[in-house]
Scaffold this motif. Structure first.
Motif, PDB file in Angstrom:
ATOM      1  N   CYS A 103       0.627  -1.001   0.263  1.00  0.00           N
ATOM      2  CA  CYS A 103      -0.170  -0.063   0.366  1.00  0.00           C
ATOM      3  C   CYS A 103       0.715   0.819  -0.679  1.00  0.00           C
ATOM      4  O   CYS A 103       1.574   1.591   0.992  1.00  0.00           O
ATOM      5  N   THR A 104       1.141   2.159  -0.725  1.00  0.00           N
ATOM      6  CA  THR A 104       1.377   3.535  -0.909  1.00  0.00           C
ATOM      7  C   THR A 104       0.220   4.319  -0.673  1.00  0.00           C
ATOM      8  O   THR A 104       1.018   5.647  -0.404  1.00  0.00           O
ATOM      9  N   TYR A 117      -9.128   3.606   6.943  1.00  0.00           N
ATOM     10  CA  TYR A 117      -8.199   2.698   5.391  1.00  0.00           C
ATOM     11  C   TYR A 117      -9.143   1.890   4.998  1.00  0.00           C
ATOM     12  O   TYR A 117      -9.459   0.520   5.251  1.00  0.00           O
ATOM     13  N   ASN A 120      -8.091   0.842  -0.767  1.00  0.00           N
ATOM     14  CA  ASN A 120      -7.429   1.085  -2.024  1.00  0.00           C
ATOM     15  C   ASN A 120      -6.882   0.744  -2.667  1.00  0.00           C
ATOM     16  O   ASN A 120      -7.096   0.027  -3.713  1.00  0.00           O
TER      17      ASN A 120
HETATM   18 ZN    ZN Z   1      -3.390   1.909   0.305  1.00  0.00          ZN
END
Ligand code: ZN
Ligand code: GLU
Length: 296
Positions: A103-104, A117, A120
């Motif tokens: 995850c970024t 969160y 995404n």
């Molecule tokens: Zn992410």
């Protein structure tokens, strides 16, 4: 007659972010007595996976303090800083089974989306390199929304949190507490976790990991926290006083009393050992207050 060998394995898992204070002594004493009253093993594990929060010399000081209080552990002390190989093995397994993903997302972005969160990056197949890793909780048969605590009974967890893909390795390369603690508890064969009630909300994440790894979770007991005012726990972060290594007896008696065990007049109170011997014989979980915090 000798006792039959016990299968109970408990532990005390302090972080070396400071000296032991009264709150951590309560967790040490409670976990020790719960193990020793069942002829079990009591292990000590130093949770030194977060070097920026570590205080030089704290690990040695914690171990010396435990000894001064007569809390003698079984087997060798385990250090989380030396367990990376085990954590990496599990990370590879989780990745291969598509139970985790990179995850970024920045903290800022997550905050903009309401603080929770929302998954995404779940389907982006980003490379692991230099990215945070998260558990894909949608791979669980069902999210962990409650669990049984042997002191408090059924614990209802925050439903939104239960749905959140939590971090197992941070972007800066540090292993997350929930990952390290679960793998160590599995590898050390811990049968019951006795710790402070501040960790109640993390337990769902740890049970999630057990399930994804195909392991049976241990049983749980979350002891009341010592607070100075409602909601303010004693902690290393708020500079709770280190407990006295030179004069341990009064503090040990206070910890036992906090846990609902008043040591009678007749017990020789000149040494921690005789006090703990009495406590092992008389320890009853039913006497521990069913509270998540107690003002001291
Ligand atoms: Zn992410
Ligand atoms: N290392 C954690 C702490 O000191 C405790 C971990 C645990 O008992 O699960 O808060």
């Amino acid at each position: 007659m000798p006792h039959p060998p016990s299968t109970y394995i408990g532990r005390f898992a302090p972080s070396p972010s400071g000296a032991l204070h009264f709150g951590s002594l309560v967790a040490a004493v409670g976990s020790y007595l719960q193990a020793k009253s069942q002829q079990g093993k009591w292990l000590v594990r130093i949770e030194d996976i977060d070097p920026p929060r570590e205080i030089a010399g704290a690990s040695e000081d914690i171990l010396l303090t435990l000894k001064a209080y007569g809390l003698i552990w079984d087997d060798d002390v385990i250090y989380q800083s030396q367990q990376s190989i085990h954590y990496e093995k599990v990370l590879i397994k989780l990745h291969q089974q598509k139970l985790s993903y990179a995850c970024t997302c920045t903290r800022k972005l997550i905050k903009q989306q309401g603080g929770l969160y929302l998954g995404n990056c779940r389907d982006k197949s980003l490379t692991n390199n230099d990215n945070a890793l998260r558990i894909n909780v949608s791979k669980l048969a069902q999210p962990i929304t409650h669990f049984y605590d042997h002191l408090h009974g059924d614990i209802q967890l925050d439903a939104q949190q239960a749905d959140e893909d939590f971090i197992i390795k941070r972007k800066d390369g540090l292993y997350a507490y929930n990952l390290a603690v679960s793998i160590d508890d599995i590898n050390q064969g811990i049968t019951e976790i006795v710790r402070g009630a501040d960790l109640l909300p993390t337990t769902g994440k740890q049970i999630s990991l057990y399930q994804l790894l195909g392991k049976q979770p241990p049983s749980y007991i979350h002891l009341p926290l010592a607070v100075t005012e409602p909601g303010f726990k004693l902690s290393k972060q708020n500079h709770a006083l280190a407990i006295d290594k030179q004069k341990p007896i009064a503090t040990l008696l206070k910890a036992l009393s906090f846990l609902g065990h008043e040591v009678p007049e007749s017990v020789d109170k000149r040494s921690c050992t005789t006090i703990l011997e009495w406590a092992i014989q008389h320890w009853q979980l039913a006497n521990v207050p069913k509270q998540t915090e107690i003002q001291i």
